[in-house]
Design a protein around this motif. Structure first.
Motif, PDB file in Angstrom:
ATOM      1  N   VAL A   1     -19.565 -11.780 -17.142  1.00 24.22           N
ATOM      2  CA  VAL A   1     -19.528 -11.220 -18.493  1.00 24.22           C
ATOM      3  C   VAL A   1     -18.485 -10.112 -18.495  1.00 24.22           C
ATOM      4  CG1 VAL A   1     -20.835 -10.164 -20.376  1.00 24.22           C
ATOM      5  CG2 VAL A   1     -22.004 -11.655 -18.744  1.00 24.22           C
ATOM      6  N   ARG A   2     -17.543 -10.184 -19.412  1.00 23.59           N
ATOM      7  CA  ARG A   2     -16.529  -9.131 -19.517  1.00 23.59           C
ATOM      8  C   ARG A   2     -17.053  -8.005 -20.401  1.00 23.59           C
ATOM      9  NH1 ARG A   2     -11.712 -10.035 -17.323  1.00 23.59           N
ATOM     10  NH2 ARG A   2     -11.178 -12.166 -16.678  1.00 23.59           N
ATOM     11  N   ALA A   3     -18.122  -7.423 -19.967  1.00 22.75           N
ATOM     12  CA  ALA A   3     -18.758  -6.317 -20.691  1.00 22.75           C
ATOM     13  C   ALA A   3     -19.699  -5.610 -19.726  1.00 22.75           C
ATOM     14  CB  ALA A   3     -19.500  -6.824 -21.915  1.00 22.75           C
ATOM     15  N   PHE A   4     -20.322  -4.538 -20.190  1.00 24.24           N
ATOM     16  CA  PHE A   4     -21.280  -3.757 -19.404  1.00 24.24           C
ATOM     17  C   PHE A   4     -20.635  -3.113 -18.178  1.00 24.24           C
ATOM     18  CE2 PHE A   4     -23.746  -7.202 -21.435  1.00 24.24           C
ATOM     19  CZ  PHE A   4     -24.589  -6.446 -22.232  1.00 24.24           C
ATOM     20  N   GLY A   5     -19.295  -3.014 -18.147  1.00 28.11           N
ATOM     21  CA  GLY A   5     -18.596  -2.465 -17.001  1.00 28.11           C
ATOM     22  C   GLY A   5     -18.075  -1.062 -17.248  1.00 28.11           C
ATOM     23  N   HIS A   6     -17.647  -0.428 -16.165  1.00 27.09           N
ATOM     24  CA  HIS A   6     -17.191   0.962 -16.242  1.00 27.09           C
ATOM     25  C   HIS A   6     -15.837   1.097 -16.933  1.00 27.09           C
ATOM     26  CE1 HIS A   6     -16.870   5.161 -14.897  1.00 27.09           C
ATOM     27  NE2 HIS A   6     -15.611   4.900 -14.632  1.00 27.09           N
TER      28      HIS A   6
ATOM     29  N   CYS B   1     -22.407  -4.347 -11.957  1.00 26.18           N
ATOM     30  CA  CYS B   1     -21.560  -4.006 -13.101  1.00 26.18           C
ATOM     31  C   CYS B   1     -20.366  -3.222 -12.578  1.00 26.18           C
ATOM     32  CB  CYS B   1     -22.341  -3.185 -14.124  1.00 26.18           C
ATOM     33  SG  CYS B   1     -23.808  -4.009 -14.782  1.00 26.18           S
ATOM     34  N   HIS B   2     -19.220  -3.895 -12.442  1.00 22.09           N
ATOM     35  CA  HIS B   2     -18.014  -3.269 -11.907  1.00 22.09           C
ATOM     36  C   HIS B   2     -17.131  -2.785 -13.056  1.00 22.09           C
ATOM     37  CE1 HIS B   2     -14.651  -2.563  -9.122  1.00 22.09           C
ATOM     38  NE2 HIS B   2     -15.566  -2.624  -8.153  1.00 22.09           N
ATOM     39  N   ASP B   3     -15.889  -2.453 -12.747  1.00 21.35           N
ATOM     40  CA  ASP B   3     -14.992  -1.956 -13.780  1.00 21.35           C
ATOM     41  C   ASP B   3     -14.734  -2.992 -14.865  1.00 21.35           C
ATOM     42  OD1 ASP B   3     -14.700   0.502 -12.553  1.00 21.35           O
ATOM     43  OD2 ASP B   3     -12.925  -0.093 -11.418  1.00 21.35           O
TER      44      ASP B   3
END
Length: 607
Positions: A385-390, A360-362
């Motif tokens: 997935v464009r979610a769950f990131g910092h 899970c990256h930025d």
């Protein structure tokens, strides 16, 4: 926090005054209820239970836990609340418990006519409780449910006796009870503590080990990676035995092999020579990445992911590892992944028996799949997935506040992504072609807004607690143990508070106590194991998905001096099968060395 139901006994406290719902100090025949202070030397506060109505609809009967009388509103001018005999179907005895938006742990208690409980005069010493129209600005209409003290039971196998020494120090040697005898159906118990190794301890004589960012998979924390100074348990030979594995900058990766009887070899062997690494430090773990039954050393290095396989001598080669992927590393050329911002997992996401790398990256979730040849595919230019990131655009997920899990929530053999954010639980399902759906909001609980302040303070797990194998959410919340059953379609049933123990309200804190889930009894279901002040407590799993009252099974590994003065930040503790009997034992890295307590898998009681 979910609405507390089941067998829990609760105090109902007014948020504005801190006073408790109950009868007057001199109760009358009318059963009138007031909010008043309860003297410390007086009787216990009134305890209540919330019983859902069989017809559903979210309505409850609120029952006195002692007398059996229920909250009732008579036909009277002042709309005063009373406790009265239960009458089947009476609308005056039916209540909805409505969470106050944005105020974790506070509720409106709403009657059948949409009026809510309020105080007639909050300034009075004993204020009459009445029903009034909603007023969002009225603090006196907000109520808090406080669970009664846990009814802990258990008869520990061991006792401690204070022993004074000539130099003024005091120790607590263990003393056995002559009254112990095995009986069927009693609580699971553990042996006394035995120091099995005079090394790997935090004292200087035992090596002066101090972990730097160690993250153990069994500690309920995400990731499962460890840093310099960490001590873990793993099978590094492929023999099925549990070994001690540790990493030091001076010696590299070292091990003390398990003997299969709960003890470990005195000889310390080097598995992998140290490799200089620019800051921040590399993270490492031991795992079977290919499914061949042999462990590998996996390192998240500056230049990416490096893997060393076990050679014929039992060491991991090549030195420094083979660079298998220029990604997921802490150097800028490998993506600039940082432990404090970016979670990384080793998991079989597709069900082919090989471990993939998920991070899970930025900007969201990135995945590298391992093929049949053991090669890892680049994660690609775009996140899966464009979610769950910092980063803010990916949700602003924080490692210390927002746990994330990989689990098969639908039973199709593919792992999905589950995360607990501020507002609750989000899920992204994996399709047959390996793509992930946009995340969807499935549960308004287990989040910061509901009082789950941090991952350390309120550990959460995604595990199957019933025989159907569907993962459920289990968490140690502000009021106790909370469970949300998985439905098998990626969603969860409403969360329930199933045990008034192991929570913040009962004195359990992340800075002092470890709380884990493990199968202690060998029946295939997870039990609760808590390393408390007095020692180790176990709540056995029940067939209905709940948990029994906690029982003290070992007077050691605890925070108090009498239980060894174990500290979360210095003394790792694990549950692992060190004997091969199929039941987990307790292993802890204390000051003087390594301690173990055997799971006796017999039943004990004192007479």
């Amino acid at each position: 926090m979910p609405v507390p139901t089941e067998e829990l006994k609760l105090e109902i406290v007014n948020a504005a005054t801190g006073k408790t719902l109950g009868p007057r100090s001199a109760p009358g025949a009318d059963g009138a209820l007031v909010a008043r202070d309860v003297p410390d030397d007086g009787p216990l506060p009134e305890r209540w239970q919330l019983s859902p109505l069989p017809a559903g609809g979210g309505a409850y009967v609120i029952r006195n836990a002692v007398s059996g009388k229920v909250l009732d509103v008579p036909v009277s001018a002042d709309r005063g609340l009373r406790q009265w005999g239960a009458a089947a179907g009476s609308k005056a005895q039916q209540w909805h418990v409505v969470p106050v938006h944005g105020e974790a742990g506070l509720y409106f208690i709403e009657g059948a006519d949409a009026t809510v409980l309020d105080l007639a005069d909050p300034g009075e010493e004993e204020s009459r409780v009445v029903l009034r129209a909603y007023d969002e600005n009225a603090e006196s209409q907000r109520w808090r449910f406080v669970t009664a003290g846990p009814e802990r039971i258990g008869e520990p196998v061991l006792g401690w006796a204070a022993l004074d020494h000539w130099n003024g120090r005091r120790s607590w040697p263990l003393t056995r009870s002559a009254a112990l005898r095995p009986v069927p159906g009693a609580a699971p118990s553990f042996s006394d503590l035995l120091r099995v190794l005079d090394r790997f301890g935090s004292d200087q004589d035992a090596g002066g080990w101090q972990g730097e960012g160690a993250v153990a998979p069994s500690a309920g924390l995400p990731g499962g990676w460890a840093g310099p100074g960490a001590r873990l348990l793993a099978d590094v030979t492929g023999s099925g035995r549990t070994d001690i594995v540790a990493l030091t900058p001076a010696k590299g990766l070292v091990t003390s092999s398990g003997r299969g009887d709960g003890t470990f070899d005195d000889e310390e062997r080097t598995l992998h020579r140290p490799v200089p690494s620019p800051g921040p430090a590399d993270l490492w773990t031991v795992a079977d990445t290919t499914g061949d039954g042999m462990p590998d050393l996996v390192v998240l290095a500056a230049d990416g992911v490096r893997v060393s396989s076990r050679d014929e001598s039992g060491a991991f080669a090549p030195a420094g590892g083979k660079l298998v992927l220029t990604a997921f590393g802490h150097g800028q050329g490998a993506g600039g992944w940082l432990a404090g911002k970016h979670l990384r997992f080793l998991a079989d996401t597709t069900g082919d028996g090989r471990l993939d790398i998920v991070g899970c990256h930025d900007d969201g979730v990135r995945i590298s799949l391992q093929d049949e040849e053991g090669a890892f595919a680049p994660p690609g230019d775009e996140p899966a997935v464009r979610a769950f990131g910092h980063g803010e655009k990916a949700g602003g997920w924080l490692v210390g506040r927002h746990p994330r899990f990989l689990a098969d929530t639908t039973g199709d053999g593919r792992l999905d992504i589950v995360g607990c954010h501020d507002d609750g639980v989000w899920v992204s399902l994996q399709d047959e072609d390996g793509t992930f759906t946009d995340p969807w909001y499935v549960l308004d609980d287990f989040g910061v807004d509901q009082g789950w302040s941090s991952a350390r303070e309120h550990p959460r797990f995604l595990v199957a607690t019933t025989p159907d194998g569907t993962p459920d959410l289990v968490g140690f919340g502000p009021q106790g143990v909370v469970v949300a059953r998985g439905r098998g379609d990626g969603t969860f049933e409403p969360a329930r508070l199933v045990l008034n123990d192991f929570g913040l309200a009962q004195g359990w804190t992340g800075g002092r106590h470890l709380r884990l889930l493990a199968d202690v009894t060998g029946d295939g279901s997870p039990d609760i194991v808590g390393f408390g002040d007095e020692g180790v407590w176990v709540s056995r799993h029940r067939d209905d998905g709940g948990f029994e009252h906690a029982q003290l099974v070992c007077r050691g590994f605890g925070h108090h001096d009498a239980a060894g003065a174990w500290r979360v930040d210095r003394h790792p503790r694990f549950l692992a099968d060190t004997t091969g009997d199929g039941r987990v034992d307790i292993v802890g890295f204390g000051g003087p060395g390594v301690y173990a307590a055997r799971n006796l898998f017999r039943r004990f009681r004192t007479t």
